[in-house]
Design a protein around this motif. Structure first.
Motif, PDB file in Angstrom:
ATOM      1  N   MET A 177     -24.249  68.575 -82.707  1.00  0.00           N
ATOM      2  CA  MET A 177     -24.560  68.435 -84.337  1.00  0.00           C
ATOM      3  C   MET A 177     -23.639  66.946 -85.070  1.00  0.00           C
ATOM      4  O   MET A 177     -23.129  66.681 -84.198  1.00  0.00           O
ATOM      5  N   ILE A 178     -24.648  65.927 -85.226  1.00  0.00           N
ATOM      6  CA  ILE A 178     -24.549  64.758 -85.417  1.00  0.00           C
ATOM      7  C   ILE A 178     -23.334  64.760 -87.163  1.00  0.00           C
ATOM      8  O   ILE A 178     -23.653  65.243 -87.819  1.00  0.00           O
ATOM      9  N   ARG A 179     -22.075  63.890 -86.962  1.00  0.00           N
ATOM     10  CA  ARG A 179     -21.263  63.370 -87.894  1.00  0.00           C
ATOM     11  C   ARG A 179     -22.189  62.538 -88.655  1.00  0.00           C
ATOM     12  O   ARG A 179     -21.159  61.416 -87.528  1.00  0.00           O
ATOM     13  N   TYR A 180     -21.618  62.587 -90.065  1.00  0.00           N
ATOM     14  CA  TYR A 180     -21.842  61.202 -90.826  1.00  0.00           C
ATOM     15  C   TYR A 180     -21.085  61.480 -91.374  1.00  0.00           C
ATOM     16  O   TYR A 180     -19.725  61.725 -91.749  1.00  0.00           O
ATOM     17  N   LEU A 181     -19.423  60.201 -91.289  1.00  0.00           N
ATOM     18  CA  LEU A 181     -18.586  59.316 -92.026  1.00  0.00           C
ATOM     19  C   LEU A 181     -19.457  58.782 -93.564  1.00  0.00           C
ATOM     20  O   LEU A 181     -20.162  58.770 -94.195  1.00  0.00           O
ATOM     21  N   SER A 182     -18.793  59.759 -94.819  1.00  0.00           N
ATOM     22  CA  SER A 182     -18.541  59.216 -96.792  1.00  0.00           C
ATOM     23  C   SER A 182     -17.780  58.153 -96.167  1.00  0.00           C
ATOM     24  O   SER A 182     -16.766  57.522 -95.717  1.00  0.00           O
ATOM     25  N   ARG A 183     -18.013  57.029 -97.778  1.00  0.00           N
ATOM     26  CA  ARG A 183     -17.087  56.087 -98.153  1.00  0.00           C
ATOM     27  C   ARG A 183     -16.132  56.573 -98.257  1.00  0.00           C
ATOM     28  O   ARG A 183     -14.716  55.770 -97.785  1.00  0.00           O
ATOM     29  N   GLY A 184     -15.162  57.887 -98.206  1.00  0.00           N
ATOM     30  CA  GLY A 184     -13.678  58.489 -98.307  1.00  0.00           C
ATOM     31  C   GLY A 184     -13.327  57.863 -96.698  1.00  0.00           C
ATOM     32  O   GLY A 184     -11.913  57.952 -97.073  1.00  0.00           O
ATOM     33  N   GLU A 185     -14.444  58.242 -96.037  1.00  0.00           N
ATOM     34  CA  GLU A 185     -14.082  58.663 -94.629  1.00  0.00           C
ATOM     35  C   GLU A 185     -13.474  57.225 -93.809  1.00  0.00           C
ATOM     36  O   GLU A 185     -12.937  57.409 -93.462  1.00  0.00           O
ATOM     37  N   ILE A 186     -14.785  56.620 -94.615  1.00  0.00           N
ATOM     38  CA  ILE A 186     -15.101  54.653 -93.951  1.00  0.00           C
ATOM     39  C   ILE A 186     -13.700  54.415 -94.706  1.00  0.00           C
ATOM     40  O   ILE A 186     -12.987  53.362 -93.113  1.00  0.00           O
ATOM     41  N   ALA A 187     -12.684  54.211 -95.962  1.00  0.00           N
ATOM     42  CA  ALA A 187     -11.566  53.661 -95.830  1.00  0.00           C
ATOM     43  C   ALA A 187     -10.388  54.262 -95.175  1.00  0.00           C
ATOM     44  O   ALA A 187      -9.488  53.781 -94.683  1.00  0.00           O
ATOM     45  N   GLU A 188     -10.223  55.626 -95.200  1.00  0.00           N
ATOM     46  CA  GLU A 188      -9.648  56.238 -94.339  1.00  0.00           C
ATOM     47  C   GLU A 188      -8.829  55.892 -92.785  1.00  0.00           C
ATOM     48  O   GLU A 188      -8.489  55.291 -92.672  1.00  0.00           O
ATOM     49  N   ARG A 189     -10.343  55.444 -92.199  1.00  0.00           N
ATOM     50  CA  ARG A 189     -10.376  55.108 -90.987  1.00  0.00           C
ATOM     51  C   ARG A 189     -10.674  54.020 -90.871  1.00  0.00           C
ATOM     52  O   ARG A 189      -9.751  53.618 -89.407  1.00  0.00           O
ATOM     53  N   LEU A 190     -10.265  53.279 -91.645  1.00  0.00           N
ATOM     54  CA  LEU A 190     -10.296  51.589 -92.409  1.00  0.00           C
ATOM     55  C   LEU A 190      -9.053  51.132 -92.525  1.00  0.00           C
ATOM     56  O   LEU A 190      -8.366  49.830 -91.930  1.00  0.00           O
ATOM     57  N   GLY A 191      -8.232  51.806 -92.767  1.00  0.00           N
ATOM     58  CA  GLY A 191      -7.191  51.531 -93.685  1.00  0.00           C
ATOM     59  C   GLY A 191      -7.608  50.900 -95.039  1.00  0.00           C
ATOM     60  O   GLY A 191      -6.176  49.980 -95.280  1.00  0.00           O
ATOM     61  N   LEU A 192      -8.462  51.282 -95.352  1.00  0.00           N
ATOM     62  CA  LEU A 192      -8.666  50.516 -96.577  1.00  0.00           C
ATOM     63  C   LEU A 192      -9.014  52.011 -98.150  1.00  0.00           C
ATOM     64  O   LEU A 192      -8.622  52.494 -97.542  1.00  0.00           O
ATOM     65  N   THR A 193      -9.120  51.135 -99.149  1.00  0.00           N
ATOM     66  CA  THR A 193      -8.691  52.121-100.152  1.00  0.00           C
ATOM     67  C   THR A 193      -9.853  52.176-100.305  1.00  0.00           C
ATOM     68  O   THR A 193     -11.364  51.893 -99.725  1.00  0.00           O
ATOM     69  N   LEU A 194     -10.422  53.152-101.443  1.00  0.00           N
ATOM     70  CA  LEU A 194     -11.809  53.936-101.531  1.00  0.00           C
ATOM     71  C   LEU A 194     -12.788  52.932-102.064  1.00  0.00           C
ATOM     72  O   LEU A 194     -13.834  52.109-102.144  1.00  0.00           O
ATOM     73  N   GLY A 195     -11.667  52.242-102.871  1.00  0.00           N
ATOM     74  CA  GLY A 195     -11.820  51.215-103.800  1.00  0.00           C
ATOM     75  C   GLY A 195     -12.744  49.557-102.680  1.00  0.00           C
ATOM     76  O   GLY A 195     -14.204  49.201-103.954  1.00  0.00           O
ATOM     77  N   THR A 196     -11.990  50.293-102.545  1.00  0.00           N
ATOM     78  CA  THR A 196     -12.738  48.553-101.366  1.00  0.00           C
ATOM     79  C   THR A 196     -14.242  49.020-100.418  1.00  0.00           C
ATOM     80  O   THR A 196     -14.818  48.025-100.717  1.00  0.00           O
ATOM     81  N   ILE A 197     -14.299  50.118-100.252  1.00  0.00           N
ATOM     82  CA  ILE A 197     -15.361  50.551 -99.215  1.00  0.00           C
ATOM     83  C   ILE A 197     -15.944  50.796-100.413  1.00  0.00           C
ATOM     84  O   ILE A 197     -16.885  50.311-100.303  1.00  0.00           O
ATOM     85  N   LYS A 198     -16.192  50.609-101.923  1.00  0.00           N
ATOM     86  CA  LYS A 198     -17.157  51.079-102.714  1.00  0.00           C
ATOM     87  C   LYS A 198     -17.820  49.551-103.176  1.00  0.00           C
ATOM     88  O   LYS A 198     -19.308  49.545-103.518  1.00  0.00           O
ATOM     89  N   SER A 199     -16.405  48.933-103.167  1.00  0.00           N
ATOM     90  CA  SER A 199     -16.957  46.952-103.788  1.00  0.00           C
ATOM     91  C   SER A 199     -17.753  46.183-102.305  1.00  0.00           C
ATOM     92  O   SER A 199     -18.818  45.687-103.001  1.00  0.00           O
ATOM     93  N   TYR A 200     -17.438  46.645-101.781  1.00  0.00           N
ATOM     94  CA  TYR A 200     -18.451  46.146-100.384  1.00  0.00           C
ATOM     95  C   TYR A 200     -19.500  46.476-100.267  1.00  0.00           C
ATOM     96  O   TYR A 200     -20.590  46.032 -99.866  1.00  0.00           O
TER      97      TYR A 200
END
Length: 67
Positions: free
Chosen positions: A1-24
């Protein structure tokens, strides 16, 4: 099964805030999503890891031309 990351999971993975990922994402800095279901976007972990490896470091200016 393929697992995709959400914006929140990207933020957690990279140690950034969700707001930063949304801004990017709004500024077009994130890579294109690997999947879209309705209004939800998803990125493969390897897509995000490759993007993270190639992005400039904190405070780096990418808008300046070298003389």
């Amino acid at each position: 099964m393929i697992r995709y990351l959400s914006r929140g999971e990207i933020a957690e993975r990279l140690g950034l805030t969700l707001g930063t990922i949304k801004s990017y994402d709004l500024r077009g800095y994130l890579p294109a999503a690997d999947a879209q279901i309705g209004r939800n976007f998803g990125w493969l972990p390897e897509t995000i890891d490759a993007w993270n490896e190639s992005r400039p470091g904190r405070g780096a200016r990418t808008d300046l031309e070298e003389s």
